[in-house]
Design an enzyme around this catalytic site. Sequence first.
Site, mmCIF file in Angstrom:
data_model
loop_
_atom_site.group_PDB
_atom_site.id
_atom_site.type_symbol
_atom_site.label_atom_id
_atom_site.label_comp_id
_atom_site.label_asym_id
_atom_site.label_seq_id
_atom_site.Cartn_x
_atom_site.Cartn_y
_atom_site.Cartn_z
ATOM 1 N N GLY A 348 -79.201 -46.991 -55.615
ATOM 2 C CA GLY A 348 -80.377 -46.311 -56.461
ATOM 3 C C GLY A 348 -79.882 -45.810 -56.301
ATOM 4 N N THR A 349 -80.361 -41.806 -58.946
ATOM 5 C CA THR A 349 -81.758 -42.014 -58.603
ATOM 6 C C THR A 349 -82.535 -40.727 -58.752
ATOM 7 O OG1 THR A 349 -81.030 -43.650 -57.033
ATOM 8 C CG2 THR A 349 -83.279 -42.795 -56.759
ATOM 9 N N VAL A 350 -83.759 -40.956 -59.227
ATOM 10 C CA VAL A 350 -84.673 -39.814 -59.279
ATOM 11 C C VAL A 350 -85.990 -40.255 -58.677
ATOM 12 C CG1 VAL A 350 -83.613 -38.631 -61.236
ATOM 13 C CG2 VAL A 350 -85.384 -40.363 -61.666
#
Length: 532
Positions: A348, A349-350
Amino acid sequence: MRETDFNVGYPSHRVPMMGRNAVATSQPLAAQAGLRMLQQGGNAVDAAIATALALTVLEPTGNGIGSDAFAIVWDGRELHGLNASGRSPAAWHPERFAGLSVMPETGWESVTVPGAVSAWVTLAKRFGTLPLTTLAQPAIDYARDGFPVSPLIGQLWQRGYDKLQDQPGFTDCFAPQGRPPRTGELFRNPAQARTLQEIAETEGESFYRGALAQKMAAFAREHGAALTLEDLKNHRADWVTLLSHPFAGGSVQELPPNGQGIATLIALGILEAWEINRYAPDSPQWLHLSIEAMKLALVDLDRYVTDEDHLEFPAEFLLSKDYIRQRAALIDPDRAGDFRFGSPQQSGTVYVATADASGMMVSFIQSNYMGFGSGVVVPDTGISLQNRGAGFSLDPDHPNVVAGGKRPFHTIIPAFALDEQGQPLMAFGVMGGPMQAQGHVQLALRIMLHRQNPQAAIDAPRWRVVQGREVVFESTLDRNTLSTLRRMGHNVVLEDPLSNYNFGGAQAIVRDPQGFYIAASESRKDGQAVVF
């Protein structure tokens, strides 16, 4: 034209935000998109979806329409876990990657079925109150009309371009002028605006079974890739039972494999066994025990975690009291160690956090995996495809070995915590690949055990285990503490948190017993928490 200097020249101080509704994420305009939904009468799920949609436009360096996603939702009474990660193309098998030592990290051979769209649709149908077309409107507006590229994203965009400019469709979408956009420059993506509109109007049907799915499958065929229309049609998001472990009088909740959240729970269990509350935060002993517990958790993670349908034994075996005690006993309180995986008995990214005045809270994460992901962008759609296939192993004896229709090991994990009464305490997450489980441990220690406010906990110096005795610390950690850790056998490496992004960003929303929320976001990066 006069250009503004966007370098961060001086240390800055940020305080936590407080209110009855809250959104915390990694990009200010995206946080405002979520807040807009709350102001229009939507709930925390509506806010999370709108924020996630906006992030695909505003932060393409970490996520996109072709990402995967996971979520934990407190609906006011109980928790729900959603795994919307995609599976590999049915035609993938180890022989396809013969001659390679590791899975490809770029190009079509790293692309798995994107799951983020199914997350938005599934969450909206079960918990949302506003139409998907309303939730998508801020993202559509930003894609069509443009947005100013923020400082961190501008730097990451350049890095992504340097690496991926030759991948199919990448330059046409993300560098239409033959270069990536500069910090502060307006960027428009009209193709992505049209795609988001189509996804919203068809509630995701076009993406998995209609015109958009056909465009993805056709582009895959053009490049000899394995992804087919059938692979897209067969995708589903799954509601799953959360894994939980007691900690600091409450509990931490994580999604089960194929993600790495179980490593957080293993480490916290080991630290409870060592009575970590005896030590002051940031003291050498506190850091030493935390690092050693994380090492033990990570070697088990690396050995055992894969698609839940392919695990050698139930994931809960790694969290049994007896096994946790056995692993805790391996730690030398005075000396850094090297550990091997254990053998649990088979008995993973937010990132986005949202909360509303009704008591609903959401912990949501979506990611391409490595920056822009595979680098593959479907022409005239703005659909950038993730590279989650890189998470598979090519070891035929490993449970995470590549196979068709299988979910790869995932780094992205949302987290949630309950208090002593089993009521919601916190939605939280840390971005940054293998940093995420380690970051969850550090935030849980600071907020749950030591009662630090979430902004202080996020701004505190972080560390990450790399391999063996090597541990990387943010250079702001106390020098005397670092010297003590070196004497204990830790191979200490320092990195500047303002120039290196390997410590990940973090967001958290903590519920105060009085009924309001305390929200915080990463001050080292572009993140923001908004409340009302």
